[in-house]
Scaffold this active site. Structure first.
Site, PDB file in Angstrom:
ATOM      1  N   LEU A 232      28.420  18.124  -0.865  1.00 41.07           N
ATOM      2  CA  LEU A 232      28.048  17.072  -1.797  1.00 41.07           C
ATOM      3  C   LEU A 232      28.236  15.713  -1.141  1.00 41.07           C
ATOM      4  O   LEU A 232      29.230  15.457  -0.488  1.00 41.07           O
ATOM      5  CB  LEU A 232      28.919  17.159  -3.065  1.00 41.07           C
ATOM      6  CG  LEU A 232      28.812  18.444  -3.880  1.00 41.07           C
ATOM      7  CD1 LEU A 232      29.691  18.346  -5.108  1.00 41.07           C
ATOM      8  CD2 LEU A 232      27.367  18.715  -4.284  1.00 41.07           C
ATOM      9  N   LEU A 233      27.246  14.845  -1.350  1.00 43.75           N
ATOM     10  CA  LEU A 233      27.354  13.476  -0.813  1.00 43.75           C
ATOM     11  C   LEU A 233      27.845  12.534  -1.892  1.00 43.75           C
ATOM     12  O   LEU A 233      27.521  12.700  -3.056  1.00 43.75           O
ATOM     13  CB  LEU A 233      25.979  13.010  -0.324  1.00 43.75           C
ATOM     14  CG  LEU A 233      25.407  13.763   0.896  1.00 43.75           C
ATOM     15  CD1 LEU A 233      24.049  13.184   1.254  1.00 43.75           C
ATOM     16  CD2 LEU A 233      26.348  13.643   2.073  1.00 43.75           C
TER      17      LEU A 233
END
Length: 233
Positions: A232-233
């Site tokens: 996840l960014l």
């Protein structure tokens, strides 16, 4: 009549106090329910960030002697998108939760962009085949109250595929590149196969935790980090 006014004052104050107490209790109950809902929605696992041991800013270390990277190790180019897509799709298919990249996704998310994403491939000197891939993204942080530095330049491990090159060696190449690019710290999650290189490359457990929330998605059991192929960014 004048005798009733003093008594009405304290009574009003008492009512206000009771109201505040009720509101505080309700807020505490809402917070507790919210926490329970968040825990129920989470995948039941807090994935921990690992980070390199603090060694000061790389450019201040003064040691410019770095080992050579793996033969054929180079920056990813536009022409590598089809090969990298095949590598990623095959590799990520082993995980229970993982993105399904197509070539457009790879070009958008993984093609190198200065100070955003760095991606590298290993190209066989003999066959010219792309055999391995690694990447990291940039997430700088502001440093407050320091006269010498204003920004901490941090790299975060993204997607890595090691087929012909051992993952430990591939990530060591990534650390070499990060140092040359004057990053201050290199972070990684304990997901996918990252556990195989974290301790060996002198990463230390950080204090950050990342929660994954999936909607309209059912899983049969709490996932282990090694079963998760999504960053996840």
């Amino acid at each position: 009549m004048s005798g009733e006014n003093p008594s009405s004052g304290p009574a009003d104050e008492s009512n206000e106090g009771n109201s505040a107490a009720v509101n505080t209790t309700n807020n505490d109950q809402i917070d507790a329910i919210s926490r329970r809902v968040q825990e129920a929605l989470s995948m039941g696992r807090r994935h921990r960030f690992w980070e390199t041991q603090p060694v000061g800013q790389f450019k201040d270390v003064g040691d410019s002697s770095l080992p050579e990277a793996t033969p054929g190790f180079r920056a990813m180019e536009l022409r590598d998108v089809p090969a990298v897509t095949r590598l990623l799709r095959n590799y990520l298919s082993q995980f229970i939760v993982a993105p399904d990249f197509d070539e457009d996704d790879v070009q958008h998310w993984l093609l190198p962009k200065e100070n955003v994403i760095d991606s590298f491939v290993v190209e066989s000197p003999d066959s010219r085949e792309i055999t391995d891939f690694c990447s990291f993204y940039t997430l700088p942080s502001s440093i407050l109250g320091n006269q010498n530095y204003s920004v901490l330049k941090a790299a975060y491990s993204y997607y890595n595929v090691a087929l012909q090159t051992p993952l430990l060696q591939l990530m060591n190449d990534a650390l070499i590149i990060a140092k040359k690019k004057e990053y201050d710290v290199f972070n990684a999650l304990d997901i996918m196969q990252n556990e195989t290189f974290l301790k060996e490359l002198k990463f230390g457990p950080g204090d950050g935790q990342l929660h994954y929330y999936l909607y309209n998605y059912r899983i049969r059991h709490t996932l282990k980090p090694s079963e998760l192929g999504l960053v996840l960014l």
